[in-house]
Design a protein around this motif. Structure first.
Motif, short mmCIF file in Angstrom:
data_model
loop_
_atom_site.label_atom_id
_atom_site.label_comp_id
_atom_site.label_asym_id
_atom_site.label_seq_id
_atom_site.Cartn_x
_atom_site.Cartn_y
_atom_site.Cartn_z
N SER A 73 10.68 15.58 -4.58
CA SER A 73 9.63 16.48 -5.07
C SER A 73 9.05 17.30 -3.93
N GLU A 74 8.80 16.63 -2.82
CA GLU A 74 8.24 17.33 -1.65
C GLU A 74 9.19 18.42 -1.19
N PHE A 75 10.47 18.08 -1.14
CA PHE A 75 11.47 19.05 -0.70
C PHE A 75 11.48 20.25 -1.65
N VAL B 225 1.41 20.33 -6.61
CA VAL B 225 1.10 18.90 -6.65
C VAL B 225 2.38 18.14 -6.95
N HIS B 226 2.65 17.08 -6.22
CA HIS B 226 3.77 16.24 -6.66
C HIS B 226 3.29 14.90 -7.19
N PHE B 227 4.06 14.37 -8.12
CA PHE B 227 3.80 13.07 -8.73
C PHE B 227 4.97 12.14 -8.42
N ASN B 228 4.70 10.86 -8.30
CA ASN B 228 5.76 9.86 -8.37
C ASN B 228 5.56 9.12 -9.69
N LEU B 229 6.39 9.44 -10.66
CA LEU B 229 6.22 8.77 -11.96
C LEU B 229 6.37 7.26 -11.79
N HIS B 230 7.28 6.86 -10.88
CA HIS B 230 7.56 5.43 -10.72
C HIS B 230 6.39 4.68 -10.10
N LYS B 231 5.57 5.33 -9.31
CA LYS B 231 4.43 4.61 -8.73
C LYS B 231 3.24 4.59 -9.69
N THR B 232 2.77 5.77 -10.05
CA THR B 232 1.53 5.83 -10.82
C THR B 232 1.72 5.45 -12.29
N ALA C 34 -0.33 11.28 7.26
CA ALA C 34 0.58 11.57 6.14
C ALA C 34 1.74 10.59 6.07
N HIS C 35 2.27 10.44 4.88
CA HIS C 35 3.50 9.68 4.66
C HIS C 35 4.63 10.38 5.41
N GLY C 36 5.54 9.60 5.99
CA GLY C 36 6.60 10.17 6.82
C GLY C 36 7.47 11.19 6.12
N THR C 37 7.54 11.08 4.79
CA THR C 37 8.39 12.05 4.06
C THR C 37 7.81 13.46 4.13
N ASN C 38 6.49 13.61 4.34
CA ASN C 38 5.89 14.96 4.35
C ASN C 38 6.47 15.82 5.46
N PRO C 39 6.34 15.39 6.73
CA PRO C 39 6.94 16.21 7.79
C PRO C 39 8.46 16.34 7.63
N LEU D 271 -1.38 17.76 2.09
CA LEU D 271 -2.48 16.81 2.20
C LEU D 271 -2.36 15.74 1.10
N THR D 272 -2.74 14.52 1.47
CA THR D 272 -2.80 13.41 0.52
C THR D 272 -4.28 13.10 0.35
N ASN D 273 -4.76 13.06 -0.89
CA ASN D 273 -6.19 12.87 -1.08
C ASN D 273 -6.49 12.06 -2.35
N GLY E 24 0.81 -1.22 0.00
CA GLY E 24 0.00 0.00 0.00
C GLY E 24 0.84 1.26 0.00
N SER E 25 0.33 2.27 -0.69
CA SER E 25 0.96 3.57 -0.86
C SER E 25 2.09 3.54 -1.89
N CYS E 26 2.79 2.41 -1.99
CA CYS E 26 3.95 2.33 -2.90
C CYS E 26 3.56 1.94 -4.31
N ALA F 41 14.11 13.75 -8.38
CA ALA F 41 14.55 12.37 -8.57
C ALA F 41 13.52 11.35 -8.07
N ALA F 42 12.64 11.77 -7.17
CA ALA F 42 11.63 10.85 -6.64
C ALA F 42 10.63 11.66 -5.82
N GLY F 43 9.81 10.95 -5.02
CA GLY F 43 8.74 11.62 -4.29
C GLY F 43 9.25 12.56 -3.21
N ALA F 44 10.12 12.06 -2.35
CA ALA F 44 10.60 12.89 -1.24
C ALA F 44 11.34 14.12 -1.78
C1 LIG Z 1 6.03 6.81 -1.71
C2 LIG Z 1 5.39 7.99 -1.14
C3 LIG Z 1 6.13 9.16 -0.93
C4 LIG Z 1 7.63 9.25 -1.15
O1 LIG Z 1 8.04 8.93 -2.45
P1 LIG Z 1 9.51 8.37 -2.74
O2 LIG Z 1 9.60 8.30 -4.23
O3 LIG Z 1 9.58 7.03 -2.08
O4 LIG Z 1 10.49 9.34 -2.16
C5 LIG Z 1 5.44 10.25 -0.45
N1 LIG Z 1 4.13 10.20 -0.16
C6 LIG Z 1 3.39 9.08 -0.34
C7 LIG Z 1 1.92 9.10 -0.02
C8 LIG Z 1 4.00 7.93 -0.83
O5 LIG Z 1 3.28 6.81 -1.00
#
Ligand SMILES: *Cc1c(COP(=O)(O)O)cnc(C)c1O
Length: 497
Positions: free
Chosen positions: A143-145, A268-275, A173-178, A217-219, A78-80, A138-141
């Motif tokens: 992007s957040e930064f 808005v951030h995207f994770n290309l590798h997930k979605t 929230a995902h731990g990377t947010n805070p 927010l994640t929605n 989940g989430s990944c 380079a990835a999700g975290a």
């Molecule tokens: C995976 C994930 C992230 C972080 O993305 P990374 O590419 O692993 O850095 C952030 N938020 C949510 C909700 C995620 O599932």
């Protein structure tokens, strides 16, 4: 039939190494070989492993057989979002024209690549309902930064940075947010969830003020619940003069259905590798993206891909008025962009919409089946209401209480059955959490088999709870010491030595 990892007592490549062995043979050069000046010659050996071609091929083939991936079985992390990654996208990313590119090549000779980046920027803007998108992170975290740096610079330019020191983050929230907000220098304030799993509006309102820089927010949130008050929240955040940030690491529930931009999000951030289907996990490259509304477009990092409509030429634009600068070498993880581009082009708008519908349908099907099939003492339960989007979070608290098996042991039983475990102990607000995301690429048979395995494990807990303490026993690596692995990771040959 369930997948079973091979079990080899495999040495690592350094232990297999034997001095003088080589994996190639080249003919003697026919032309004179220039001699290299002594001072340019390396004095110490590199210490690389040496082996023959056949040894090396067998070694890595055996390692791959000891592995588990989405190509071997269901991976409901989940989430990944471990969806199946169509091989076509790999072929596209492996085209000579892409793999042979050099980042310092003249733009004139890389028009196709820049066009791909340009078009992907536009497609992501459209999917998210935003004005401009950068593909540099380079990835999700990362992007957040970047998103948080944009927030910082936005308020710095408005002269409000000293005042706006807080970023609000829900407890789901995902731990990377805070972490990202803190890395960018903000104070993080956690907002609790209400009983329905959505943001506690009273708590949010109590913290929203002239000191708030952003609300992240994640929605749908990590419980898989769509935030029904999103329009109200967006209005309140904007009334406080703050920005609304969307964690879109996982867009699997909403593509083609609703757009964060229309919900009122500013970033808005995207994770290309997930979605958008790039193989990930195990340290493979990811790809991030940040999309913003017009008022923030001047702050995006350089370079942006653009089209000069007069000449029809594509170019990389380094001339962005208030750019925060560079956040990544060259242009980002280009290979991941090619896969995302191919995926979107193949699916088309209606296809992406269907992905979201199937992902949500699969998740609700599985959730329903698990809750229906496993009724009884020590059950799997699901706190926070019933309907879910692309993922759902079960609690193994009942099983722990009644049968004495904690979730971390319980899911090891899945590994013994040739399946991958779901995400566990996240989000933190669910005790003994199991976060399951089947994704749209699983069919009925594989979802049924997974539920069957959960049922069997529940029975195993009742019959012989101790047996799960030593699971897994059928995998290439038996139970690892998780505390040691986290506290004292051995990540290289040098560290092992
Ligand atoms: C995976 C994930 C992230 C972080 O993305 P990374 O590419 O692993 O850095 C952030 N938020 C949510 C909700 C995620 O599932």
């Amino acid at each position: 039939m369930s997948f079973q990892q091979a079990i080899y007592d495999e040495k690592n490549i350094y232990e297999l190494s034997e001095k003088g062995k080589i994996g190639y043979s080249l003919p003697e050069p026919e032309c004179p070989v220039p001699s290299i000046p002594d001072k340019l010659k390396r004095k110490t050996a590199l210490g690389l492993p040496e082996g023959s071609e056949v040894e090396v091929v067998r070694h890595y083939t055996r390692l791959s057989q000891m592995n588990f991936g989405v190509d071997s079985g269901m991976y409901p992390l989940g989430s990944c979002t471990m969806k199946y990654n169509p091989k076509l996208n790999e072929q596209m990313a492996n085209l000579d024209g892409f793999t042979g590119l050099h980042p310092y090549q003249r733009e004139k000779t890389a028009q196709g690549a820049i066009q791909l980046i340009y078009e992907l920027q536009g497609m992501l803007s459209e999917i998210a309902g935003m004005d401009e998108t950068t593909l540099q992170p380079a990835a999700g975290a990362h992007s957040e930064f970047l998103g948080m740096l944009i927030v910082r610079n936005y308020f710095r330019n408005k002269g409000e940075l000293d005042q706006r020191t807080n970023v609000l983050v829900p407890d789901s929230a995902h731990g990377t947010n805070p972490a990202s907000a803190a890395m960018a220098g903000f104070n993080v304030i956690e907002i609790p969830s209400a009983e329905d799993g959505c943001v506690d509006l009273d708590a949010l309102m109590a913290h929203l003020d002239q000191h708030t820089a952003a609300f992240m927010l994640t929605n749908p949130n990590t419980l898989g619940i769509f935030e029904k008050n999103i329009l109200k929240i967006a209005e309140a955040v904007h009334d406080a003069g703050a920005l609304l940030y969307y964690d879109g690491a996982n867009l699997n529930a909403i593509m083609g259905k609703v757009r964060p931009g229309d919900m009122g999000f500013d970033i808005v951030h995207f994770n290309l590798h997930k979605t958008l289907s790039t193989p990930h996990g195990g340290g493979g490259p990811g790809g991030g993206a940040i999309a913003v509304k017009k008022k923030l477009a001047d702050l995006l990092p350089v370079p942006m891909a653009r089209l000069d409509t007069e000449s029809g030429r594509y170019y990389m634009d380094y001339n962005i008025p208030h750019t925060i600068g560079k956040i990544r070498g060259y242009f980002g993880n280009f290979g991941v962009m090619v896969r995302a581009y191919a995926y979107i082009k193949v699916m088309g708008g209606n296809g992406l919409k269907e992905v979201s519908e199937m992902a949500v349908l699969n998740s609700n099907y599985m959730k329903h089946l698990i809750l229906k099939e496993t009724k009884g003492a020590g059950d799997y339960s699901m706190p926070f209401g019933y309907l879910r989007k692309h993922e759902f979070v079960l609690s193994g608290e009942g099983i722990k209480k009644d049968l004495g098996v904690p979730t971390k042991d319980l899911v090891k039983g899945l590994l013994d059955r040739g399946l991958h475990a779901p995400t566990i102990y996240f989000p933190h607000l669910v005790h003994e959490a199991m976060m399951i995301e089947p994704t749209e690429t699983e069919d009925l048979d594989s979802m049924n088999a997974f539920v069957e395995a959960l049922k069997e494990i529940r029975d195993q807990c009742e019959r012989d709870p101790d047996s799960l303490k030593t699971a897994p026993i059928n995998t290439a690596s038996a139970r690892v010491d998780e505390v040691q692995a986290a506290r004292k990771p051995v990540l290289s040959w040098k560290m092992k030595e």
